[in-house]
Design a protein around this motif. Structure first.
Motif, PDB file in Angstrom:
ATOM      1  N   ALA A 195       0.416  -1.177   0.103  1.00 26.54           N
ATOM      2  CA  ALA A 195      -0.171   0.106   0.383  1.00 26.54           C
ATOM      3  C   ALA A 195       0.754   1.448  -0.113  1.00 26.54           C
ATOM      4  O   ALA A 195       0.889   2.234  -1.022  1.00 26.54           O
ATOM      5  N   ARG A 196       1.988   1.086   0.497  1.00 23.85           N
ATOM      6  CA  ARG A 196       2.837   2.629   0.963  1.00 23.85           C
ATOM      7  C   ARG A 196       4.216   2.724  -0.607  1.00 23.85           C
ATOM      8  O   ARG A 196       3.920   4.094  -1.104  1.00 23.85           O
ATOM      9  N   ILE A 197       3.806   1.678  -0.680  1.00 23.35           N
ATOM     10  CA  ILE A 197       4.723   1.491  -1.947  1.00 23.35           C
ATOM     11  C   ILE A 197       3.952   1.857  -3.576  1.00 23.35           C
ATOM     12  O   ILE A 197       4.205   2.808  -4.079  1.00 23.35           O
ATOM     13  N   TYR A 198       3.143   1.155  -3.839  1.00 18.07           N
ATOM     14  CA  TYR A 198       2.232   1.623  -4.777  1.00 18.07           C
ATOM     15  C   TYR A 198       1.097   2.788  -4.292  1.00 18.07           C
ATOM     16  O   TYR A 198       0.841   3.606  -5.643  1.00 18.07           O
ATOM     17  N   PHE A 199       0.840   2.756  -3.719  1.00 19.61           N
ATOM     18  CA  PHE A 199       0.000   4.071  -3.639  1.00 19.61           C
ATOM     19  C   PHE A 199       0.380   5.566  -2.407  1.00 19.61           C
ATOM     20  O   PHE A 199      -0.991   5.856  -2.004  1.00 19.61           O
ATOM     21  N   GLY A 200       1.063   5.500  -1.119  1.00 19.16           N
ATOM     22  CA  GLY A 200       1.631   5.727  -0.844  1.00 19.16           C
ATOM     23  C   GLY A 200       0.454   6.247   0.966  1.00 19.16           C
ATOM     24  O   GLY A 200       1.017   7.330   0.891  1.00 19.16           O
ATOM     25  N   LYS A 201       0.099   5.275   1.339  1.00 17.27           N
ATOM     26  CA  LYS A 201      -0.458   5.507   1.941  1.00 17.27           C
ATOM     27  C   LYS A 201      -0.815   4.082   3.096  1.00 17.27           C
ATOM     28  O   LYS A 201       0.149   2.953   2.433  1.00 17.27           O
ATOM     29  N   GLU A 202      -0.685   4.215   4.163  1.00 22.01           N
ATOM     30  CA  GLU A 202      -1.401   2.957   5.227  1.00 22.01           C
ATOM     31  C   GLU A 202      -2.431   2.039   4.153  1.00 22.01           C
ATOM     32  O   GLU A 202      -3.446   2.794   3.048  1.00 22.01           O
ATOM     33  N   PRO A 203      -2.657   0.519   4.608  1.00 25.24           N
ATOM     34  CA  PRO A 203      -3.597  -0.175   4.397  1.00 25.24           C
ATOM     35  C   PRO A 203      -5.249   0.381   4.636  1.00 25.24           C
ATOM     36  O   PRO A 203      -5.921   0.395   3.354  1.00 25.24           O
ATOM     37  N   LYS A 204      -4.960   0.946   5.845  1.00 24.73           N
ATOM     38  CA  LYS A 204      -6.857   1.070   6.235  1.00 24.73           C
ATOM     39  C   LYS A 204      -7.183   2.399   5.362  1.00 24.73           C
ATOM     40  O   LYS A 204      -8.274   2.853   5.219  1.00 24.73           O
ATOM     41  N   ASP A 205      -6.246   3.453   4.726  1.00 25.22           N
ATOM     42  CA  ASP A 205      -6.214   4.577   3.916  1.00 25.22           C
ATOM     43  C   ASP A 205      -7.090   3.873   2.454  1.00 25.22           C
ATOM     44  O   ASP A 205      -7.478   4.882   1.317  1.00 25.22           O
ATOM     45  N   LEU A 206      -6.607   2.664   1.739  1.00 27.49           N
ATOM     46  CA  LEU A 206      -6.782   2.518   0.845  1.00 27.49           C
ATOM     47  C   LEU A 206      -8.412   2.575   0.382  1.00 27.49           C
ATOM     48  O   LEU A 206      -9.307   2.270   0.822  1.00 27.49           O
ATOM     49  N   ASN A 207      -8.776   2.573  -0.785  1.00 27.41           N
ATOM     50  CA  ASN A 207     -10.179   3.384  -1.867  1.00 27.41           C
ATOM     51  C   ASN A 207     -10.139   1.767  -2.014  1.00 27.41           C
ATOM     52  O   ASN A 207      -9.472   0.603  -2.462  1.00 27.41           O
ATOM     53  N   LEU A 208     -11.927   2.201  -2.755  1.00 27.61           N
ATOM     54  CA  LEU A 208     -12.158   0.633  -3.333  1.00 27.61           C
ATOM     55  C   LEU A 208     -11.373   0.398  -4.313  1.00 27.61           C
ATOM     56  O   LEU A 208     -10.658  -1.309  -4.614  1.00 27.61           O
ATOM     57  N   LYS A 209     -11.271   0.677  -5.178  1.00 27.06           N
ATOM     58  CA  LYS A 209     -10.383   0.417  -6.770  1.00 27.06           C
ATOM     59  C   LYS A 209      -9.280   0.202  -6.434  1.00 27.06           C
ATOM     60  O   LYS A 209      -8.313  -1.106  -6.863  1.00 27.06           O
TER      61      LYS A 209
END
Length: 785
Positions: free
Chosen positions: A198-212
Motif C-alpha cells: 500500500a505504501r509503495i504503490y499508493f503512498g498510504k497506509e492499508p486502512k486508507d486504501l479506496n475501493l479501486k
C-alpha cells in the motif's frame, strides 16, 4: 419349466449382490486410503509438516521499522523481506471483501477445504478454475512452498495444503487467516505484505486504501510478477485484472453494478513510492541509524532470550526516533528548492570560457591531477577493483576507459538521473562540481533531533555532511568567543570596542608569527558595541576579545558545549578556522537556547521487539555549561545579527533594491518576512569555500552548511559565496514551512529573560548602513598555524 426360471433368477440376484459388495469394499477402501493418506501427511510421511508451535509462530522475516515522533513510518531495514505485519482491524472492509469475492467466496462457510469447489475442479479437470481456499493459499505460502512440475509432487503438495489448512482453521480465526494472507504475500517491488504494498504503490497506509486501489492489490494475488502495475511492466494487464476483481465484487453483491461500471473506466492512479535504502525520506538519518543499531545490537546486554544477537533486517524491531516526519519533509523540500538554483549560478560561473580549471579555482593542472588522484584512491571503485585482485596499473587504466553510467543531474530544478558514457576519472570531476548541503534541526529543551538532511541525494552523494563531514565554521564560531568573554569578564552587549586593527604578537598564545586580522569592509575607524560587532561580523573586535581572554578558555568553552572536533588553541580560531560538523554546532548552539544547559542530541527514544517488549529506553545526558545569564546575553547578541546585520537581516527584509538581481537568482524564497525573535549567525570561510547559517528560536535550533566536496571548488566572489546566500535561504524556507504548519508548535515567542539579569542588554543595534562589514572572508587570515 417354472422351476428352471426360478433358479436362473436366483443366480442373477446372487451375481448382482456380489457387485454391490465389491462396490462397498472398494468405496470403503477408498475412504480408508484417503484417511490414511491424510494421516500419513499429518504424521509427516509425505514431507515435513509444521507442528503447533510453528503454526502459532510462522517463520517469516520481518523488516525493522523506523517510526517518527509523529508516529509515521519513515523507513525500514531489511535484506529480502520488506514485511511489516498488521492486524485485521487495520484492513479496510473493501479490501477484505475484494479478497473473499475473488479468491474464496465461501470462505466463511468452510473449515479450510471448499468441498463444492474441489468437486467442481475435479469434474472439470480444472477448466472451471482451481479450488484453493484462502486457508490453503496461506498454508502454501507459509509452509509448503512451490511444488515441482511433477504430477505426484503437485498431488502431495495439495494433500499437505489441505491438512495444514484444516489445522490453520482450528488454530486461528477467519479474520486472523485473512490478515496472515495479506501479510505474507509478495506484491513485488519490495512490497512484501499489504502494508509495504500500500505504501509503495499508493503512498498510504492499508486502512486508507479506496475501493479501486484495494481491487488492484487483490488482483495481484493472481500473479504479482505478471500483474505488476509499474509502467515498465504490465499496467494494461493490471487494469484488466483489477476490473475482474470489481466484477467479482459486483457478482456477489459487495458493490453495485453502477459502482463497478464507473470504477472499471478509471485509471490505476498509482503513487509509486519505492521503499529502498537509498530512496524515501530521511535517507541520511536512516544510514546514521543503521550504525547506531549495529552498535546497540553488539552490546553484551542487548540479547534475545536465547542469547543470540538481534538481527536488524529480519527481527521486526520497532525503532522510535525523535525525527518529526513533517519537519523532515520541510527540511528536505527547502534543500531541494534552493540547491538547484544555487548550483545553476555556480555552473554559470564555471563554464570553460570563464574558468578553465572548473570547478576548481586557484589550482594549477598538477594540483588538480593530485587532487583527483587522491580521490581516486579513496573511492569505492578503487577498493572494489583492488579486492578483485587488479593491479594498480589496471585500476588506473580503468579510470580512463569510457563507461556507461547513470549520473545525478538537476533538471528543471529537480533531482534526476541521466544515462551517459563517461570516463570514471571525468565522472569524479563532474561530481566534485556539485555544491552540497548539510542541515540539522533540534529541540534545545529536550535534545531531540527533529530533522536531519546530510545531502541532497543519498544514492549519488552518500557522505553525510551532518555527522561525518567537518568543515571550517567561519564566523559561526564567534559566539563561542563572545560567550567566553561574557562569562569570564562580564562584558555587556552594550560595551564598545575600537574597530582598529590589533596584532597579537608571536608566541603569545602559541602562534609562531604575529597575527593580525582585517575587516571585510577595510574600515577601522570608530568604535562598535559588541552587539553591533557581532551583527556586522567585525573581525578586529573579535580579535580584541581573543586577546583579552586567550584561545585556551575559548577551546575549553567549545568543548563544554559539546564540540568534540580538534581545535588548535591559537588566536585564529576566533574567526572560525576549526573544522566542526553541523551536528556538533547545532548541539552547541542549543545550549544558549536552553539557558546554559547542554543536552546531548537524542535520535532514538526507545526500541521494541516485534511483540512490543521495550528493549531500550534512552536516558537524557545533560550538563550545566553556562549560567542562565550568560546564555541569555549571548542570545541577545545573536538577535542583533537578524535585527540589523545585512546578512542575517535578510530573514526580515521585504526586499533590497541594490541586491535584487542576485536575490532573484539564488536567494530562494526571498523575501522571508519573518518577524518573530530570531538569534542567529552567518559564517563564510576562506575563499568562500563554506557557507553557514545557525538560527535559533526558543524551542528549535537549526544549522545549515553548504559547500563543495573540495575547498578548491567555490564561488569566485563573496556576493554568492557567503553563508547568507548559500545557507540562509534553506533556513528561511524551512522555518516558513514550519510556521505555516499549524500542527507544529514551533515558537514565535521571545527568549526567556532571567529574573535576576545583571548584565545590561538594553542597547539597540544600529541600522545596516552604520554597520561595518557583513561577512568575514577569512582569506585575510593566515591558516598555516
Amino acid at each position: 419349466m417354472a422351476k428352471k426360471k426360478t433358479t436362473q433368477s436366483k443366480t442373477e440376484t446372487l451375481d448382482y449382490s456380489k457387485y454391490v459388495r465389491w462396490f462397498w469394499i472398494l468405496f470403503l477402501c477408498g475412504i480408508l486410503a484417503n484417511v490414511l493418506i491424510f494421516l500419513f501427511a499429518s504424521w509427516g510421511f509425505l514431507g515435513d509438516m509444521p507442528d503447533y508451535t510453528r503454526l502459532e509462530n510462522p517463520e517469516t522475516n520481518l523488516a525493522s521499522e523506523i517510526i517518527s515522533s509523529d508516529d509515521k513510518t519513515i523507513g525500514k531495514f531489511y535484506f529480502n523481506d520488506n514485511r511489516t505485519p498488521i492486524g485485521f482491524d487495520d484492513l479496510p472492509k473493501n479490501l477484505v471483501d475484494a479478497l473473499v469475492a475473488t479468491e474464496d467466496v465461501r470462505f466463511y462457510d468452510h473449515s479450510g477445504i471448499d468441498a463444492r469447489g474441489t468437486l467442481r475442479a475435479i469434474s472439470s479437470l480444472g477448466s472451471s478454475g482451481g479450488a484453493s481456499t484462502i486457508s490453503q493459499q496461506v498454508s502454501r505460502q507459509l509452509f509448503v512452498g512451490v511444488a515441482s512440475p511433477n504430477t505426484l509432487s503437485r498431488l502431495t503438495q495439495k494433500i499437505k495444503e489441505w491438512v495444514i489448512a484444516i489445522r490453520l482453521e482450528r488454530q486461528y480465526t477467519k479474520e486472523e487467516i485473512i490478515a496472515m494472507y495479506f501479510n505474507i504475500y509478495d506484491f513485488g517491488n519490495n512490497g512484501d505484505g499489504i502494508r509495504s504494498a500500500a505504501r509503495i504503490y499508493f503512498g498510504k497506509e492499508p486502512k486508507d486504501l479506496n475501493l479501486k486501489e484495494s481491487a488492484m492489490l487483490v488482483g495481484m494475488f493472481k500473479n504479482s510478477s505478471l500483474y505488476n502495475p509499474i509502467p515498465s511492466r504490465n499496467p494494461v494487464g493490471v487494469k484488466n485484472r483489477r476490473n475482474v476483481v470489481l466484477a467479482q465484487m459486483a457478482k456477489y453483491d459487495y458493490i453495485t453494478q453502477e459502482v463497478k461500471d464507473s470504477l472499471q473506466k478509471t485509471e490505476l492512479d498509482l503513487n509509486f513510492t519505492p521503499e529502498t535504502h537509498s530512496q524515501g525520506i530521511a535517507t541520511y538519518f536512516r544510514e546514521y541509524l543503521r550504525g547506531f543499531m549495529k552498535e546497540w545490537a553488539n552490546k553484551e546486554g542487548n540479547r534475545k532470550p536465547d542469547g543470540s544477537k538481534y538481527d536488524l533486517y529480519s527481527d521486526g524491531l520497532k525503532i522510535f526516533t525523535t525525527i518529526d516526519s513533517r519537519m523532515q519533509k520541510y527540511a528536505e523540500d527547502a534543500v531541494a528548492q534552493h540547491m538547484p538554483r544555487l548550483q545553476a549560478e555556480f555552473d554559470n560561473q564555471n563554464t570553460p570560457d570563464r574558468n578553465k580549471t572548473a570547478p576548481f579555482l586557484e589550482l594549477d593542472n598538477a594540483e588538480i591531477k593530485k587532487l583527483l588522484d587522491d580521490g581516486m584512491k579513496r573511492g569505492e571503485r578503487w577498493r572494489i577493483l583492488k579486492d578483485q585482485g587488479k593491479s594498480e596499473k589496471e585500476i588506473r587504466a580503468s579510470f580512463q576507459k569510457p563507461t556507461e553510467m547513470r549520473v545525478f543531474k538537476w533538471i528543471d530544478g529537480k533531482a534526476s538521473e541521466v544515462d551517459t558514457v563517461m570516463k570514471p576519472i571525468d565522472s569524479m570531476r563532474y561530481y566534485k562540481s556539485f555544491l552540497r548541503p548539510g542541515m540539522m534541526s533540534m529541540d534545545p529543551l529536550t535534545g531531540h533531533v527533529k530533522a536531519w538532511v546530510g545531502g541532497m541525494n543519498y544514492k549519488h552523494f552518500q557522505y553525510d555532511m551532518v555527522n561525518q563531514g567537518a568543515r571550517q565554521v567561519g564566523s559561526t564560531f564567534k559566539p563561542f568567543v563572545y560567550a567566553t568573554a561574557i562569562d569570564q569578564l562580564q562584558f555587556s552587549p552594550c560595551d564598545s570596542f575600537p574597530r582598529t586593527q590589533i596584532t597579537i604578537e608571536a608566541n603569545k598564545y602559541g602562534n609562531p608569527e604575529p597575527w593580525t586580522t582585517k575587516n571585510s569592509d577595510g574600515k577601522y575607524s570608530g568604535k562598535q558595541t559588541l552587539k553591533d560587532a557581532l551583527a556586522s561580523s567585525t573581525n578586529t573586535v573579535t580579535a580584541r576579545l581573543m586577546n583579552e581572554i586567550g584561545p585556551q578558555p575559548v577551546v575549553e568553552m567549545a568543548k563544554k558545549l559539546g564540540i568534540t572536533s580538534d581545535i588548535l588553541p591559537v588566536p585564529a580560531i576566533a574567526l572560525g578556522t576549526a573544522d566542526i560538523s553541523v551536528y556538533e554546532m547545532v548541539a552547541a548552539y542549543s545550549t544558549f537556547a536552553n539557558k546554559g544547559v547542554y543536552n546531548k542530541p537524542v535520535m532514538v527514544t526507545r526500541i521494541e521487539d516485534k511483540n512490543g517488549t521495550v528493549l531500550y529506553q534512552f536516558a537524557p545526558e545533560s550538563k550545566d555549561v553556562l549560567s542562565e545569564e550568560v546564555a541569555y546575553v549571548t542570545l541577545n547578541l545573536m538577535e542583533g545579527v537578524t535585527q540589523a546585520g545585512s546578512s542575517g537581516g535578510r530573514l526580515r527584509s521585504k526586499g533590497v533594491d541594490k541586491y535584487n538581481v542576485m536575490y532573484r537568482e539564488v536567494m530562494t524564497g526571498y523575501p522571508y518576512e519573518l518577524d518573530n525573535p530570531i538569534a542567529g549567525k552567518t559564517g563564510t570561510t576562506q575563499n568562500q569555500s563554506d557557507g553557514w547559517f545557525m538560527g535559533i528560536v526558543p524551542n528549535l535550533v537549526t544549522g545549515v552548511w553548504v559547500g563543495a566536496e573540495d575547498r578548491a571548488a567555490h564561488f569566485r566572489s563573496i556576493t554568492y559565496g557567503q553563508g547568507a546566500t548559500m545557507a540562509l535561504p534553506i533556513w528561511g524556507l524551512y522555518m516558513k514551512a514550519c510556521y505555516e504548519d499549524k500542527t507544529l508548535d514551533v515558537s514565535k515567542a521571545k527568549f526567556d529573560k532571567p529574573a535576576n539579569l545583571k548584565i545590561n542588554v538594553d542597547c539597540k543595534v544600529k541600522g545596516e548602513g552604520d554597520l561595518g562589514g557583513d561577512e568575514d572572508p577569512e582569506d585575510t587570515v593566515d591558516f598555516d598555524f
